[in-house]
Write a protein that holds these residues in place. Structure first.
Motif, PDB file in Angstrom:
ATOM      1  N   VAL A 146       0.664  -1.347   0.167  1.00 42.28           N
ATOM      2  CA  VAL A 146       0.035   0.103   0.119  1.00 42.28           C
ATOM      3  C   VAL A 146       0.781   0.790   0.122  1.00 42.28           C
ATOM      4  O   VAL A 146       1.964   1.479   0.891  1.00 42.28           O
ATOM      5  CB  VAL A 146      -0.930  -0.032   1.137  1.00 42.28           C
ATOM      6  CG1 VAL A 146      -1.412   1.463   1.062  1.00 42.28           C
ATOM      7  CG2 VAL A 146      -1.655  -1.249   1.229  1.00 42.28           C
ATOM      8  N   GLY A 147       0.809   1.769  -1.385  1.00 39.99           N
ATOM      9  CA  GLY A 147       1.417   3.484  -0.627  1.00 39.99           C
ATOM     10  C   GLY A 147       0.282   4.552  -0.557  1.00 39.99           C
ATOM     11  O   GLY A 147      -0.162   4.586  -0.071  1.00 39.99           O
ATOM     12  N   SER A 148       0.819   5.628  -0.805  1.00 41.94           N
ATOM     13  CA  SER A 148       0.795   6.392  -0.178  1.00 41.94           C
ATOM     14  C   SER A 148      -0.777   7.691  -1.639  1.00 41.94           C
ATOM     15  O   SER A 148      -1.468   8.562  -0.643  1.00 41.94           O
ATOM     16  CB  SER A 148       1.796   8.083  -0.500  1.00 41.94           C
ATOM     17  OG  SER A 148       2.422   8.162  -1.018  1.00 41.94           O
ATOM     18  N   GLU A 149      -0.577   6.237  -2.469  1.00 44.64           N
ATOM     19  CA  GLU A 149      -1.421   6.705  -3.434  1.00 44.64           C
ATOM     20  C   GLU A 149      -2.270   5.568  -3.897  1.00 44.64           C
ATOM     21  O   GLU A 149      -1.349   4.708  -3.867  1.00 44.64           O
ATOM     22  CB  GLU A 149      -0.714   7.222  -4.887  1.00 44.64           C
ATOM     23  CG  GLU A 149       0.023   9.032  -4.764  1.00 44.64           C
ATOM     24  CD  GLU A 149      -1.177   9.560  -4.773  1.00 44.64           C
ATOM     25  OE1 GLU A 149      -2.232   9.774  -5.113  1.00 44.64           O
ATOM     26  OE2 GLU A 149      -0.885  11.119  -3.998  1.00 44.64           O
ATOM     27  N   PRO A 150      -3.318   5.603  -3.969  1.00 46.04           N
ATOM     28  CA  PRO A 150      -4.293   3.966  -3.975  1.00 46.04           C
ATOM     29  C   PRO A 150      -3.526   3.577  -5.276  1.00 46.04           C
ATOM     30  O   PRO A 150      -3.741   1.936  -5.077  1.00 46.04           O
ATOM     31  CB  PRO A 150      -5.060   5.105  -4.361  1.00 46.04           C
ATOM     32  CG  PRO A 150      -5.589   6.149  -3.995  1.00 46.04           C
ATOM     33  CD  PRO A 150      -4.100   6.153  -4.216  1.00 46.04           C
ATOM     34  N   GLN A 151      -3.321   3.671  -6.555  1.00 47.99           N
ATOM     35  CA  GLN A 151      -2.907   2.996  -7.736  1.00 47.99           C
ATOM     36  C   GLN A 151      -3.804   2.026  -8.031  1.00 47.99           C
ATOM     37  O   GLN A 151      -3.657   0.635  -8.377  1.00 47.99           O
ATOM     38  CB  GLN A 151      -1.734   2.338  -7.960  1.00 47.99           C
ATOM     39  CG  GLN A 151      -0.749   3.700  -7.203  1.00 47.99           C
ATOM     40  CD  GLN A 151       1.116   3.971  -7.680  1.00 47.99           C
ATOM     41  OE1 GLN A 151       0.752   2.406  -7.246  1.00 47.99           O
ATOM     42  NE2 GLN A 151       2.042   4.345  -8.224  1.00 47.99           N
ATOM     43  N   LEU A 152      -5.572   2.312  -8.288  1.00 44.24           N
ATOM     44  CA  LEU A 152      -6.724   1.252  -7.958  1.00 44.24           C
ATOM     45  C   LEU A 152      -6.485   1.848  -9.772  1.00 44.24           C
ATOM     46  O   LEU A 152      -6.264   2.455 -10.861  1.00 44.24           O
ATOM     47  CB  LEU A 152      -7.663   1.822  -7.737  1.00 44.24           C
ATOM     48  CG  LEU A 152      -7.842   1.642  -6.397  1.00 44.24           C
ATOM     49  CD1 LEU A 152      -9.368   2.566  -5.743  1.00 44.24           C
ATOM     50  CD2 LEU A 152      -6.807   0.487  -5.943  1.00 44.24           C
TER      51      LEU A 152
END
Length: 243
Positions: free
Chosen positions: A93-99
Motif C-alpha cells: 500500500v502506497g501513499s497513492e491508491p493506484q487502483l
C-alpha cells in the motif's frame, strides 16, 4: 555468500546500499523483521524510508548488501524473480491508491486473488469482506473516478490485505486521510496483521502513528543511527514457515 538469517526473521537485510541517480538513499542499512511483527520505520521526508521498503519488498534491486526473505536471497533475483515474489508473497500500500481505473472497487480488491488462481466466488467474497471492514462496502460497484481519494485509499488497503500475503508493506498509507480516518485505517491494518499472523512493515513520517507498531526503527539520512525501540505488546503466536 554469507550465512542465511535467523529462522524467526521473515525479512533480513545487511549492509544495503542504494542510490538514486547518484544520490545516496540508503547507506549500509541492516535490519531484521520477525515473523508476525508490526514494524514501523520512521524518519523525516527524504530519510530513505520509501527506498528501504522498496528494497525489502523486491521493488528495487540493491546496489550492494543482502536482502533475504524466509532464508532465501532476494538480492540475487532478477526482475522476473522479484516480480514473482511480490505477486505471490507480498502486499503493498502506497501513499497513492493506484487502483485500476477501469475496474470497480470490488473488482480491484478481487483482482490479486483472481490472478493467483482463486475462484471467482471466493475472490469476490473476500473482496466484499475487506471492503466492509474498511467501511467502503457502499463503493463496491463504483469506479475510482467516482470516488474521493480517501475512499480509494481504503480500497487499496483492502486490496493489499485480501490475499493474506506473508508480508504487507505500507508506505505512508494514511497520507490521504484526515486524523480520525488515519487512526481507523491503522487500527484495521495492524489488527488484521496480528489476527491473521501477517508481518507488517509500515513507513511513516508521523511518529504518532508508530504507536500501533511492536517496534520502531528510525532512519536519518539513509542510516539507522539509533537502536530499534520495542513497544510492550503481547508476543505474536508462532507461525509455521511456508514452503
Amino acid at each position: 555468500m554469507s550465512a542465511a538469517p535467523p529462522d524467526n526473521d521473515v525479512l533480513w537485510a545487511r549492509g544495503i546500499v542504494k542510490s538514486h541517480h547518484g544520490t545516496p538513499a540508503l547507506r549500509e542499512v541492516s535490519i531484521g523483521v520477525r515473523e508476525g511483527e508490526v514494524l514501523a520505520v520512521t524518519g523525516a521526508r527524504g530519510s530513505g524510508k520509501s527506498t528501504l521498503l522498496g528494497c525489502l519488498s523486491a521493488q528495487l534491486p540493491v546496489d550492494a548488501g543482502e536482502v533475504w526473505f524466509n532464508s532465501s536471497p532476494v538480492h540475487t533475483l532478477g526482475r522476473a524473480g522479484r516480480e514473482k515474489l511480490r505477486r505471490e508473497r507480498f502486499g503493498f500500500v502506497g501513499s497513492e491508491p493506484q487502483l485500476v481505473p477501469e475496474l470497480t472497487a470490488r473488482e480491484n480488491v478481487a483482482l490479486p486473488l483472481l490472478l493467483a488462481g482463486v475462484g471467482h466466488r471466493a475472490a469476490y467474497g473476500a473482496a466484499d469482506d475487506w471492503l466492509e471492514r474498511l467501511d467502503v462496502a457502499a463503493c463496491a460497484k463504483r469506479r475510482p473516478e467516482e470516488l474521493i481519494r480517501s475512499q480509494c485509499q481504503r480500497i487499496a488497503v483492502a486490496r493489499a490485505l485480501a490475499p493474506l500475503p506473508r508480508v504487507v508493506f505500507a508506505d505512508d498509507p494514511t497520507a490521504p486521510l484526515h486524523r480520525e480516518a488515519r487512526d481507523q485505517v491503522l487500527r484495521i491494518l495492524t489488527s488484521a496483521a496480528r489476527s491473521h499472523q501477517l508481518t507488517l512493515v509500515l513507513a511513516t513520517h508521523d511518529p504518532e502513528l508508530a504507536r500501533y507498531a511492536d517496534r520502531t526503527v528510525a532512519l536519518v539520512d539513509g542510516r539507522t543511527p539509533v537502536p530499534a525501540t520495542a513497544v510492550r505488546r503481547p508476543a505474536a503466536a508462532p507461525v509455521a514457515a511456508s514452503h
